[in-house]
Each structure stands twice: as structure tokens, then as C-alpha cells.
Design a protein around this motif. Structure first.
Motif: not given
Ligand code: F6R
Length: 616
Positions: A261-290
Motif C-alpha cells: 500500500h505504500e507504493q503510491p508514496d514510493v513513486l513520490a519519494r523515489t521520483a518527484f521528491d528528489r530526482c526531478v528538477d524544476k524544468d521537468g528534466d531528470v536530475d538525480f541527487e549528488e551521489e549520481f555523479g555522472l
């Protein structure tokens, strides 16, 4: 595999907190459990075969004295059958040293013989009792406890995460690790150690993570950490973003159901809380480093993982081909180790692991790195070995996954892999900014479809199909294209927690063998949503029916054609094709949950399994 919790506090009694921590680790192993305390210069131990509840009952009957120095363990048997006598903690024969240990000491027989020749007596079949005696033999030469543990570990081959307590050193614990996770928790009134962070979240959220070969002496108000070379070091601290509530059942009867039942929240936590920048492009956290330039330089990607994470990885490969037009391969990490060592070339290896501690996946990662390749880890556990050792990292931020059968972690991994494919597609110029945003928009929109998945009508459909499955002994999961990894995952979930035999197959393979099995007692669970494989799947359903086989179809809401062919239909909303695995996997998770419930299985702790497989 196996769980450790230990504490040293300045004053008072810490037994209850250690036991509470141990309970959060029961998913790591549950053959037997034990606890040891130091009280007035004497070590007392209680151990019990079976789950921690058995240990609790034993502690009620036969209480341990209050203590501020406590170690505890829950076991998944490697050496010696599950039995009271083989449960940890283990003492040396003079009962001055006591040890809890995760991992395997490979040369324990040789060490045991040597210690026996020197007069040590053994009462169990475990490698850990050998370790306790080995440490005692060094302590008896006059070495301080920390030095004695390090001297003993120099003689040991194998993997360990361990905590040592000594009756002659009443205010300290020694902890050490080699290829088995161990974290140190930093508290205001004491220090703690555990094999996993969730075990200590009720005491602290600040941690030190030991690296291989490092060891530490913990006191209530200080500690000494030594490097593998024996030099004092100051390891980095890590603040864990998990909360203690996330490691609780929160009103659900099982962790597995809560995590589904937590999976809808996972969507937000994995994707939209951290990994998407304001222009809508994917921008991972610093540790991604590529950088995009580096990403554009890779000629192929290789995905490696085990179990459920392997199924997520298979989807990653498909996303990559679709969105970045980049070839890839997906390998079982344990098999990679036996493949011919070809040139790495310009490849990026993506290692996917919920725990970040799976031995096969870690070995594969290190082998790639040894061959000069680069590794991107996709992982749920901050500070885990994969998170620390991978060259690049995407954290999935699903929160602690406690149910042994992985659900929300798969969801987070698939989401992260979809984002990675978009980022690669953008970096390689396959997707323009608008296309990238559209794919992200589809992902964001998925949230609205989840309500339909958890509606009562859908749950009723799942229950009916589950009732039928409780009466069969074996079944087949079929899917094509993007639904093939989902079929594999559905079959894995069902066998893990219901103990029914189930196989996942690409549907096209059915006529090449498995069709021989089909009769009225051998049903097929078919992933038949409206994607590019739809017509072919309908033909498969007809073929099953023509042989008297029963069909449970996962189909889009209101699909009359499937309804006309299937015996049971489980409806899912229609979503963009690439994202449909995130939707079809949910009813399969619920289906296996309901079958296991109907059969009275132990859902969160299925037999023989352990959450994190830290031995090969
Ligand atoms: C299945 C399951 C296992 C794990 C596998 C890999 O429900 O939990 O198959 O997926 O042991 O574990 P991680 O992802 O921690 O590497």
C-alpha cells in the motif's frame, strides 16, 4: 542474514530497547534468537530456537538481570541446525567472552582443532563458538580486549559482522566487520551497534558505518575506531532519513501488505521528491555523479541483480532500449562471476539491490570494478555496502522494507530505472526536452491510477482468484515484452510466501514445453493488458482454455475480449505502455498475499528465506 543488536549505556537497564531493536530485525533470520547481559562481573545468556517470541517467553520465565551492557542476535542457520544450543550469543569455554556473529568463518574447523588441542572445549557445532574461544585465547595472553579481537580476526578467513562482550571488561563492547554489514549508532547516553539501521531507529538516527577490516571499541561516552591497518580513524557520520514509524506495521496485519500500500508514496519519494528538477528534466541527487557527456559516452549498459531486483533490472534494460536506444544486457549477478572475463569496453554496469548487501551482487560489482568498469548502484539503503562502494549511486528512498517478500523496493527500483532511461535518452539526444517532460508527466500521472488498484471491486476480484489458487499445487505466469519480467516477479512472489510451485515464462515460450503441463488443475495467470503484445496474449489464453486450463487474466478495466476467455479477471487501469509493469505488478503482489493468507502461511517471515542474503 541474521540480525545483531548491542548497546552500552552509562547507567540503567537497556534490555527492553535491545529486544525491541531485535524484533525489527526478525526479517533477517528467524531460526533462533538469544541475548546476553553483563551483570556484576558475570555474563548471563538466554537462547531459544524459533522466533523471537520464543526468546521473549524464555526471558519471561527465566529473567536476565538488568544491565546497561547487552548483546542480542536473531539467527538464519549456516553452521549447525536451528537449535537452542546453536543459537547465539556463544561463549568461550570459561564463559568470560561472549560473541554474536553474522557471516561464515570458513576456516573454523581448522581453528577449532587447534583450540581443542590447546584444551578448549566446545559444546556447539557453530563457527561462532570457535571465534569466542579464539578471542579468549588471545585475551588470556594479556592483550586488551580490542587488541585480542583484532588478533583473533587476523587468523580468520571469511565474513563477519560481530560484537564481543567480556566479563573482564565491564564497560565496553568490541565490534568489527568484514563483508557483513554493521552500523554503530550514536546516542546521547550510550552507543549501539546493529546489523541494520532499523534496529536502532528508536534509539538514534545518527550512525557510523564500519568498512571492511575496521573495528571499534564502544563505551557509553566514547569510542575508539581502528582502520583495517590498526590506525585510529574518525569515520564519517550518517544521518538516516528513515523514521522509527516507517519500521512499524502501522495498523496493517503484515509488513508486506503495508509495503504494497505504500507504493503510491514510493513513486513520490523515489521520483518527484528528489530526482526531478524544476524544468521537468531528470536530475538525480549528488551521489549520481555522472554528467550528460559521460552518459552519452557509454556504448552499452549491463544490469546485474538477484531475485526481485533482477526482475526490476530486466525492465531497466527494456526502458533503456525504448527511451535511449542503447543496447543492454541483464545478468544474474551470481552467474556473471563465472562468465569469461571479456573487455569491459565503454560500458556502465548498473547493480540493483534493495539492501545493498546481497553477497552475489556485491561480488559482481567488485569484479566489474576490478576489470576497470564503472558501476552505478541503485539501492534503497543509505550507507549500505553497495551505496558506499559503487562509483555512482541512485538511492530509491522507499523507506525500510521489512517484509521478506520484496514489493515496494521493486516499485522504487523500476521507477528509478525509468528515470535513468529518460536521463540517458536526453543525454544521448534521443529525447528532446518536451519528450522527456512527457514521459515524466506520465509517471507523475500514475499516482491517480492507484486508487483504482486498491478499490474494493479490484480487491474482491483478487480474492476470488486467490481462493481458487489455494486449491492448486502449481501454476504458470505468462507475460510478453514488458510484462515478461512482471510474470517472473508474480511467480516468485507466489512461491516465496505461499509455497505453491509457480513458474514465470515469456508467453511465446509456452508452446515450446510448458503447455504439456496444462490441465484443469494447472492454471495460467496471464498478463494481458492492451499493449503491443495484446493480440498474441489473447491467442495464448485461447490455447490454454482449449486444453482445459483455467485462466486468471490481468486485464484492462472493461476489456470484454479478455473477459470472454478468462475464468477470473483482475482489472487494472489503462496507463502508458512503458509504465504498465508498475500497475500490473500490484495485483500480483496482492494475489500472492491473499493466497498465502488463505493457506495460513507466515507471510512476513516465510520459511527458509531471509531478507538480505549476505552469503553466496
Ligand atoms: C524477493 C526477494 C529476493 C531479493 C533478492 C535480492 O521477494 O526479496 O529475491 O530481491 O534476495 O535482494 P536485494 O535487492 O537486497 O539485493
Amino acid at each position: 542474514m541474521c540480525g545483531i543488536v548491542a548497546a552500552v549505556i552509562s547507567s540503567g537497564d537497556i534490555r527492553a530497547e535491545v529486544l525491541a531493536g531485535l524484533k525489527t530485525l526478525e526479517y533477517r533470520g528467524y531460526d533462533s534468537a538469544g541475548m546476553a547481559v553483563l551483570h556484576q562481573g558475570e555474563i548471563s545468556v538466554r537462547r531459544k530456537m524459533g522466533k523471537i517470541a520464543n526468546l521473549e517467553a524464555e526471558l519471561d520465565r527465566n529473567e536476565l538481570p538488568p544491565s546497561g551492557l547487552v548483546i542480542a542476535h536473531t539467527r538464519w542457520a549456516t553452521h549447525g541446525a536451528p537449535a537452542d544450543r546453536n543459537a547465539h550469543p556463544h561463549r568461550d569455554d570459561k564463559e568470560r567472552i561472549v560473541v554474536v556473529h553474522n557471516g561464515i568463518i570458513e576456516n573454523f574447523l581448522e581453528l577449532r582443532q587447534r583450540l581443542a588441542d590447546a584444551g578448549h572445549e566446545f559444546s556447539t557445532e557453530t563457527d561462532t563458538e570457535v571465534l569466542a574461544n579464539l578471542i579468549a585465547s588471545h585475551r588470556n595472553t594479556g592483550l586488551e580486549l580490542h587488541a585480542a579481537v583484532r588478533a583473533a580476526l587476523k587468523e580468520v578467513h571469511g565474513a563477519y559482522g560481530l560484537v564481543v562482550m567480556s566479563a573482564d571488561d565491564p564497560e565496553q563492547l568490541i565490534v568489527a566487520r568484514m563483508d557483513s554489514p554493521l552500523v554503530i549508532g550514536l546516542g546521547d547516553h550510550g552507543n549501539y551497534a546493529a546489523s541494520d539501521m532499523p534496529a536502532l531507529l528508536h534509539l538514534t538516527r545518527d550512525f557510523l558505518i564500519l568498512e571492511n577490516g575496521e573495528s571499534a571499541m564502544l563505551r557509553a561516552d566514547s569510542m575508539e575506531v581502528l582502520s583495517a591497518a590498526g590506525k585510529p580513524i574518525q569515520p564519517k557520520t550518517l544521518h538516516c532519513d528513515w523514521t522509527p514509524e516507517q519500521a512499524e506495521r502501522g495498523g496493517y496485519p503484515h509488513f508486506m501488505l503495508k509495503e504494497i500500500h505504500e507504493q503510491p508514496d514510493v513513486l513520490a519519494r523515489t521520483a518527484f521528491d528528489r530526482c526531478v528538477d524544476k524544468d521537468g528534466d531528470v536530475d538525480f541527487e549528488e551521489e549520481f555523479g555522472l554528467t550528460d557527456a559521460e552518459l552519452a559516452g557509454f556504448e552499452r549498459l549491463r544490469f546485474m541483480a538477484m531475485g526481485t531486483s533482477l526482475h526490476a533490472a530486466m525492465l531497466g534494460q527494456k526502458f533503456l532500449a525504448e527511451l535511449a536506444r542503447l543496447p543492454g544486457e541483464t545478468l544474474n549477478a551470481s552467474e556473471f562471476l563465472y562468465s569469461a572475463p571479456l573487455e569491459e569496453g565503454n560500458a556502465l554496469t548498473v547493480v540493483v539491490s534493495q539492501s545493498g548487501e546481497t553477497a552475489d551482487s556485491l561480488r559482481a560489482m567488485r569484479e566489474v570494478q576490478r576489470r576497470g568498469g564503472r558501476v552505478l548502484g541503485i539501492c534503497n539503503v543509505q550507507g549500505s555496502t553497495l551505496a558506499r562502494e559503487a562509483d555512482h549511486l541512485i538511492l530509491t528512498h522507499c523507506g525500510p522494507e521489512i517484509g521478506v517478500a520484496s514489493t515496494k523496493a521493486f516499485f522504487g527500483q523500476v521507477t528509478a530505472l525509468y528515470l535513468l532511461a529518460i536521463r540517458l535518452g536526453r543525454a544521448r539526444g534521443v529525447l528532446n526536452a518536451n519528450q522527456g517532460r512527457e514521459y515524466l508527466h506520465d509517471l507523475r500521472n500514475l499516482r491517480h491510477h492507484f486508487e483504482a488498484l486498491f478499490r474494493q471491486e479490484s480487491l474482491d476480484e483478487i480474492k476470488q482468484a486467490a481462493d481458487f489458487l489455494t486449491g492448486v499445487r502449481s501454476c504458470l505466469f505468462l507475460g510478453r515484452g514488458l510484462q515478461h519480467p512482471v510474470a517472473l516477479e508474480g511467480a516468485l512472489k507466489l512461491k516465496e510466501i505461499s509455497y505453491l510451485h509457480a513458474e514465470g515464462y515469456p508467453a511465446g515460450e509456452m508452446k515450446h514445453g510448458p503447455i504439456a503441463l496444462i490441465d484443469e488443475h494447472f492454471p495460467v495467470i496471464a498478463l494481458s493488458v492492451k499493449d503491443r503484445t495484446y493480440e498474441k496474449m489473447l491467442s495464448n489464453l485461447e490455447e490454454v482454455r482449449a486444453r482445459g486450463g483455467k485462466v486468471i487474466a490481468i486485464a484492462n478495466q472493461g476489456d470484454e475480449r479478455v473477459a470472454a476467455t478468462a475464468d477470473y479477471v483482475i482489472s487494472v487501469p489503462e496507463v502508458p505502455e512503458l509504465l504498465s509493469p508498475l500497475v500490473t505488478v500490484v495485483p500480483l503482489q496482492l494475489l500472492s498475499y491473499e493466497v498465502a493468507l488463505g493457506l495460513g502461511r507466515d507471510i512476513d517471515q516465510p520459511r527458509n528465506l531471509a531478507k538480505s542474503v549476505t552469503v553466496e
